[in-house]
Motif scaffolding. Structure first.
Motif, PDB file in Angstrom:
ATOM      1  N   GLY A 368       0.810  -1.222   0.000  1.00  4.48           N
ATOM      2  CA  GLY A 368       0.000   0.000   0.000  1.00  4.48           C
ATOM      3  C   GLY A 368       0.839   1.265   0.000  1.00  4.48           C
ATOM      4  O   GLY A 368       0.332   2.348   0.261  1.00  4.48           O
ATOM      5  N   SER A 369       2.143   1.144  -0.280  1.00  5.34           N
ATOM      6  CA  SER A 369       3.012   2.327  -0.223  1.00  5.34           C
ATOM      7  C   SER A 369       3.134   3.022  -1.572  1.00  5.34           C
ATOM      8  O   SER A 369       3.755   4.063  -1.688  1.00  5.34           O
ATOM      9  N   LEU A 370       2.544   2.426  -2.608  1.00  3.10           N
ATOM     10  CA  LEU A 370       2.620   3.048  -3.929  1.00  3.10           C
ATOM     11  C   LEU A 370       1.257   3.625  -4.304  1.00  3.10           C
ATOM     12  O   LEU A 370       0.219   3.046  -3.978  1.00  3.10           O
ATOM     13  N   ILE A 371       1.292   4.747  -4.986  1.00  2.91           N
ATOM     14  CA  ILE A 371       0.048   5.337  -5.476  1.00  2.91           C
ATOM     15  C   ILE A 371      -0.210   4.793  -6.869  1.00  2.91           C
ATOM     16  O   ILE A 371       0.691   4.752  -7.701  1.00  2.91           O
ATOM     17  N   ILE A 422      -1.008  12.564  -7.744  1.00  6.22           N
ATOM     18  CA  ILE A 422      -2.155  13.083  -7.010  1.00  6.22           C
ATOM     19  C   ILE A 422      -1.999  14.560  -6.716  1.00  6.22           C
ATOM     20  O   ILE A 422      -1.116  14.966  -5.963  1.00  6.22           O
ATOM     21  N   LEU A 427      -6.958  14.184  -8.331  1.00  9.12           N
ATOM     22  CA  LEU A 427      -7.704  13.430  -7.320  1.00  9.12           C
ATOM     23  C   LEU A 427      -9.211  13.565  -7.576  1.00  9.12           C
ATOM     24  O   LEU A 427      -9.962  12.595  -7.498  1.00  9.12           O
ATOM     25  N   LEU A 428      -9.625  14.771  -7.920  1.00  9.20           N
ATOM     26  CA  LEU A 428     -11.042  14.958  -8.250  1.00  9.20           C
ATOM     27  C   LEU A 428     -11.400  14.182  -9.518  1.00  9.20           C
ATOM     28  O   LEU A 428     -12.481  13.599  -9.622  1.00  9.20           O
ATOM     29  N   ARG A 431     -11.973  10.589  -8.703  1.00  5.61           N
ATOM     30  CA  ARG A 431     -13.284  10.371  -8.081  1.00  5.61           C
ATOM     31  C   ARG A 431     -14.394  10.385  -9.138  1.00  5.61           C
ATOM     32  O   ARG A 431     -15.324   9.597  -9.091  1.00  5.61           O
ATOM     33  N   PHE A 528      -5.659  -1.508   2.716  1.00  2.00           N
ATOM     34  CA  PHE A 528      -5.803  -1.287   4.156  1.00  2.00           C
ATOM     35  C   PHE A 528      -7.285  -1.305   4.501  1.00  2.00           C
ATOM     36  O   PHE A 528      -8.134  -1.256   3.624  1.00  2.00           O
ATOM     37  N   VAL A 531     -10.420   4.157   5.274  1.00  2.84           N
ATOM     38  CA  VAL A 531     -10.285   5.280   6.211  1.00  2.84           C
ATOM     39  C   VAL A 531     -11.515   6.180   6.201  1.00  2.84           C
ATOM     40  O   VAL A 531     -11.731   6.959   7.109  1.00  2.84           O
ATOM     41  N   GLY A 532     -12.307   6.064   5.136  1.00  6.76           N
ATOM     42  CA  GLY A 532     -13.531   6.856   5.081  1.00  6.76           C
ATOM     43  C   GLY A 532     -14.711   6.026   5.570  1.00  6.76           C
ATOM     44  O   GLY A 532     -14.535   4.930   6.096  1.00  6.76           O
ATOM     45  N   PRO A 551     -10.185   6.571   0.025  1.00  4.85           N
ATOM     46  CA  PRO A 551      -8.837   6.970  -0.420  1.00  4.85           C
ATOM     47  C   PRO A 551      -7.861   5.797  -0.543  1.00  4.85           C
ATOM     48  O   PRO A 551      -6.963   5.819  -1.376  1.00  4.85           O
ATOM     49  N   THR A 552      -8.053   4.753   0.253  1.00  3.37           N
ATOM     50  CA  THR A 552      -7.110   3.638   0.188  1.00  3.37           C
ATOM     51  C   THR A 552      -7.180   2.880  -1.134  1.00  3.37           C
ATOM     52  O   THR A 552      -6.247   2.173  -1.494  1.00  3.37           O
ATOM     53  N   GLN A 554      -6.864   4.167  -3.872  1.00  4.78           N
ATOM     54  CA  GLN A 554      -5.875   4.803  -4.758  1.00  4.78           C
ATOM     55  C   GLN A 554      -4.481   4.210  -4.566  1.00  4.78           C
ATOM     56  O   GLN A 554      -3.544   4.591  -5.248  1.00  4.78           O
ATOM     57  N   LEU A 555      -4.355   3.334  -3.582  1.00  6.85           N
ATOM     58  CA  LEU A 555      -3.025   2.799  -3.255  1.00  6.85           C
ATOM     59  C   LEU A 555      -2.894   1.351  -3.701  1.00  6.85           C
ATOM     60  O   LEU A 555      -3.878   0.636  -3.853  1.00  6.85           O
TER      61      LEU A 555
END
Lengths: 556, 402
Positions: A368-371, A422, A427-428, A431, A528, A531-532, A551-552, A554-555
């Motif tokens: 999960g450390s890469l976008i 990002i 980012l928008l 989405r 992960f 988070v939302g 958001p996760t 995206q990873l």
């Protein structure tokens, strides 16, 4: 008890000798198909405890146990843009080594998407098309632009529906490493040729790859080799060969660049063959010294000097780390990889295997450390949700809007990636893709599966963007034909229920209880815990939507 | 750490160039002593000329015989040169800036560069954007540090706005909030749908970055929406080029009073290794028409006195032309300042064509003199040794309190 040496060897895969031996032993496992693999897995897994506790228990156990759904998501997300749940589940029961070897078995050297029609034209024919009159030139310019769009569409289609996404992942990596921008090169046939060259060599011998890059026609146009003469050497290619392609900054001097530039003088594109050719009278044959090698060096010998430099293998190892492992390479590991790469006769497949089996690749802190890149996000979402029949043109436009115009990296250093993917705008945009566009793609995917007679003809699209090619050449081509991007309300009403039915089936297949399904959905798509706020009630559409918008997602 | 090719290079170079330590040390000292002055309502608009603008064909030593000898094929003919005095002239592709020049609010700073010039696009733009010496590696942009040393202002929409692509470059910094936007209306609409998710010190760097961008989006969108609700109509026609559209957005942000001290625009395509006589004037014309419209709009809105526009680029180009009717990567170059407080004319000194170093111009004016000017005179901050390196500002701005 053959598994004891196998396990011990897996742990010391850096040594080339052992990995060579392993390769000899494992092909049966890798090629034997799923049934055999599963049987072997079961045997290995069921007996793991005893030998594992004798040596280094933690490490061995980790390597010998199935990677599980989390491991499969990590591996497939990093290598093949993500995958549908059933594919993830098949991988989840394999050990790391089995999973990686199965994945490597899918590597290929050719694309399956039919080439655009102009790909069969000889360079001579293309020159003829250019013609002499102002009118014919103008028409030719127009077809150049159309071909560029078709080429982008062709690769996007391949990315979305290839049976070997790992190959395309590598082609994309090399395209970002050995950059050429079509904006400057202009010639779609030359860019296609380069792209096919990457496909042919992406997991082959790096030495061959670098040699081919040095005489690649698109590259010669992009970095001005074709204009460089003995009297006025152009430094562009020589500089990037040392700085970006082969060694990295700090491993050469300005003098090396100037000397290397003299070696790359006198190369011209032969308009009959389309290949690069050295013209003796334009080439500087005098003595030069590049990276300590002296002689009347030509392009070939300069590339050899780069390959002989110890920094080269490390530079390539660094590229693999950054592509597959994390944004922060460890110098000591890179040194090991570089050594192994050279011992493995510069086999990129071997380097990939080393990378994917490394502790660093599997380390929790690197997961999960890469976008995700725009290609990861768009192609990965489409492949995961099995909407790969949707039009490539639509996907292509989104990918490009999100900052990754295929065949046109932003500059010679390629896409900087990572955090750079990002910003507020992208980012928008991401989405927007995950809320609105994905539904359109799902509907178009349904429409595409209907017999052709049920569909209205493609609309006249003024921008004439990535149409695959002129329709009707062959039955396959007709199936491949792109649909228009706009969906009418009537079509939405007609096809949306089917989209929802399939989503519902997918949802039911995730588990026995809604809670189990919900958890499985997250495990499949997110690295992960979300988070939302993830929707825990209601329709699968809402649930899936909220997981994709976390958001996760995206990873990787 | 910023994950990009630069970080990539730094890691690669770290073993061979043990230079990071001194830079970091001076920086730490500096942060302790920095005063926390406010930036007022002044705005700096940076224009990056991506690829390395050919200074010699921009501000042209057209009376110098050696210029035409160095460039037999691509010298700008006298008929296309607008005389600026001092034996120098401006490429007439920039003609739309003539009005600004005549009005005395345009200044060319000549011969900007640094010792031991690096001719790599990426390394040299990194030097310019971080404000480092040639052999020194810094992570933050020079304006990122400038923002960090001034008082934070919670009312700002963002510390910096990057318009239409390109990275944050000089604005990059751990404490700077930078947003990138293409279209303000679409931006505010989409931002409304983004959820508020609290975040803090998460070890997962990539995730932290995402959440930070989300938070910035929400905050910036609120401010931009509020301000633009009563934006004035300036009645200025902007060119429809990519760059022209970016200038138009910049004008609307400034004139509607969106609080943001730094705006960065980029204009790309200056890497003219070939076919320069055709391509370079096109690029300059796009630049000039965009900036001229921006100037007109900001004069009309009454904001011109609080705006400073400055160009920058990784390097100029080789003094001698190459064999492809273009120029290779070079060194020193002139840059343009525009604004209501600018003292028009020429500043610095034109590099001498008689004393070239390997066919390259030798810089006359440390590029950090430009930064010192912006730091101390434009934003009226105390001199920060890591931004201005102890060099003195140039006398190119009227001294007027914030």
């Amino acid at each position: 008890m053959i598994r004891i040496p196998v396990l011990a060897e897996i742990d010391s895969y850096h040594s080339s000798m052992t990995s060579k031996r392993m390769k000899l032993r494992l092909p049966a496992l890798a090629r034997g198909g799923w049934l055999l693999t599963m049987l072997l897995v079961t045997t290995l897994v069921s007996g793991q405890d005893e030998p594992a506790t004798t040596a280094e228990p933690a490490v061995d156990q980790k390597i010998a146990t199935p990677i599980g759904l989390d491991g499969a998501r990590h591996l497939l997300g990093r290598t093949i843009f993500g995958a549908p749940l059933d594919q993830l589940q098949r991988y989840s029961s394999l050990t790391r080594e089995q999973a990686v070897d199965s994945l490597l078995e899918t590597l290929t050297t050719t694309a399956v998407t039919p080439l655009p029609s102009w790909a069969s034209l000889t360079p001579g024919k293309i020159q003829q098309q250019r013609g002499k009159t102002a009118e014919s030139r103008k028409a030719f310019q127009k077809s150049i632009r159309r071909w560029q769009g078709e080429l982008r569409g062709w690769w996007t289609r391949e990315l979305i529906s290839t049976p070997s996404p790992l190959t395309e992942r590598l082609v994309l990596m090399w395209h970002g490493h050995f950059t050429s921008e079509m904006t400057k090169v202009r010639s779609a046939p030359a860019m296609l040729k380069q792209n096919q060259m990457f496909r042919q060599l992406c997991s082959g011998d790096f030495r061959q790859l670098l040699h081919r890059v040095a005489v690649d026609p698109a590259m010669a146009i992009y970095l001005d080799t074709r204009r460089s003469t003995r009297e006025k050497p152009n430094e562009n290619f020589a500089r990037e060969l040392l700085e970006l392609y082969g060694l990295g900054e700090g491993n050469y001097s300005e003098t090396d660049i100037q000397e290397a530039a003299r070696a790359f003088t006198g190369y011209r594109i032969d308009h009959r063959t389309g290949e690069l050719r050295r013209i003796r009278r334009r080439h500087d044959a005098s003595e030069k010294t590049v990276l300590g090698v002296t002689g009347s060096l030509t392009a070939t010998e300069v590339v050899d000097a780069v390959l002989a430099d110890p920094a080269c293998a490390e530079w390539i190892s660094r590229r693999f780390w950054i592509e597959f492992v994390s944004p922060t390479p460890q110098a000591t590991v890179l040194k090991q990889w570089a050594q192994a790469l050279q011992q493995e006769d510069w086999s990129l497949r071997a380097l990939l295997r080393i990378t994917l089996l490394s502790d660093a690749f599997w380390a929790k802190e690197n997961q999960g450390s890469l976008i995700k890149s725009p290609v990861d996000l768009v192609v990965g979402t489409m492949r995961s949700l099995k909407i790969e029949k949707a039009p490539a043109g639509q996907a292509l436009r989104t990918i490009s809007r999100l900052g990754q115009q295929l065949f046109d990296p932003p500059n010679v250093a390629g896409w900087p990636g990572g955090h750079h993917w990002i910003d507020a705008t992208t980012l928008l945009g991401r989405r927007q893709f995950l809320t609105a566009e994905i539904h359109n793609l799902a509907i178009l995917n349904q429409m595409q599966q209907l017999p052709q007679k049920d569909l209205r003809p493609p609309a006249q699209d003024a921008e004439s963007e990535p149409e695959m090619m002129s329709p009707g050449n062959s039955p396959e081509m007709r199936v491949q034909r792109e649909l228009p991007r706009r969906i009418k309300a009537r079509e939405r009403r007609r096809f949306m229920p089917q989209v929802l039915r399939e989503l519902e089936q997918m949802w039911q297949s995730l588990g026995d209880t809604p809670d189990a399904r919900s958890l499985r959905l997250q495990q499949w798509l997110l690295p992960f815990k979300p988070v939302g706020t993830v929707v825990e009630m209601g329709s699968i559409r809402d649930r899936l939507g909220s997981v994709l918008l976390d958001p996760t997602y995206q990873l990787k | 750490m910023k994950f990009d090719r630069r970080a990539f290079l730094r890691l690669g170079g770290a073993a061979c160039l043990p230079l990071l330590v001194p830079g970091v040390r001076t920086w730490a000292i500096d942060e302790e002593t920095a005063a926390t002055a406010a930036l007022g309502d002044r705005v700096l608009i940076l224009v990056e000329l991506q690829g390395g603008n050919d200074g010699l064909n921009t501000v042209i030593p057209f009376r110098d015989e050696r210029y035409k000898k160095l460039r037999p094929k691509i010298a700008v003919p006298d008929s296309h040169v607008m005389d600026l005095g001092n034996h120098l002239g401006m490429n007439d592709a920039l003609a739309t800036l003539g009005e600004s020049w005549d009005a005395g609010d345009a200044c060319w700073i000549l011969g900007l560069g640094y010792p031991q010039p690096n001719r790599s696009h990426f390394r040299s733009i990194e030097i310019w954007e971080t404000g480092s010496d040639s052999d020194e590696n810094l992570t933050d942009g020079w304006l990122g540090r400038l923002i960090g040393s001034a008082a934070a202002d919670p009312k700002r929409a963002a510390d910096g706005i990057v318009l239409g692509g390109g990275d944050s470059g000089p604005l990059h910094g751990d404490s700077t909030r930078v947003i990138h936007l293409n279209d303000p209306i679409q931006f505010t609409r989409q931002a409304r749908a983004v959820p508020d998710i609290a975040h803090g010190e998460d070890a997962r760097k990539a995730l932290e970055h995402l959440l930070e961008v989300q938070t910035d989006i929400k905050r910036s969108a609120r401010v931009i929406e509020e301000k633009r609700a009563n934006a004035p109509d300036l009645g200025v026609q902007f060119p429809q080029s990519k760059f022209g559209k970016r200038c138009e957005i910049a004008a609307s942000l400034v004139s509607s009073g969106v609080p943001c001290p730094l705006i960065k625009l980029s204009h790309s395509g200056f890497d003219t290794h070939t076919d320069q006589l055709r391509r370079h004037p096109q690029l300059l014309t796009e630049l000039a028409t965009g900036l001229a419209a921006l100037r007109k709009a900001l004069i009309a809105s009454g904001d011109w006195d609080r705006v400073l526009i400055s160009t920058y680029s990784e390097f100029g180009r080789r003094a001698s032309e190459n064999g492809s009717e273009g120029t290779d990567h070079g060194t020193a170059a002139p840059h343009l300042l525009l604004g209501g407080q600018v003292i028009g004319g020429l500043a610095g000194a034109q590099p001498d064509l008689g004393t070239l170093d390997k066919n390259d111009l030798v810089f006359t004016t440390d590029y950090r003199k430009l930064y010192a000017t912006i730091e101390q005179q434009w934003f009226q901050l105390p001199a920060n040794p890591l931004i201005s390196r102890g060099v003195r500002p140039l006398p190119v701005l009227r001294e007027k309190a914030l």
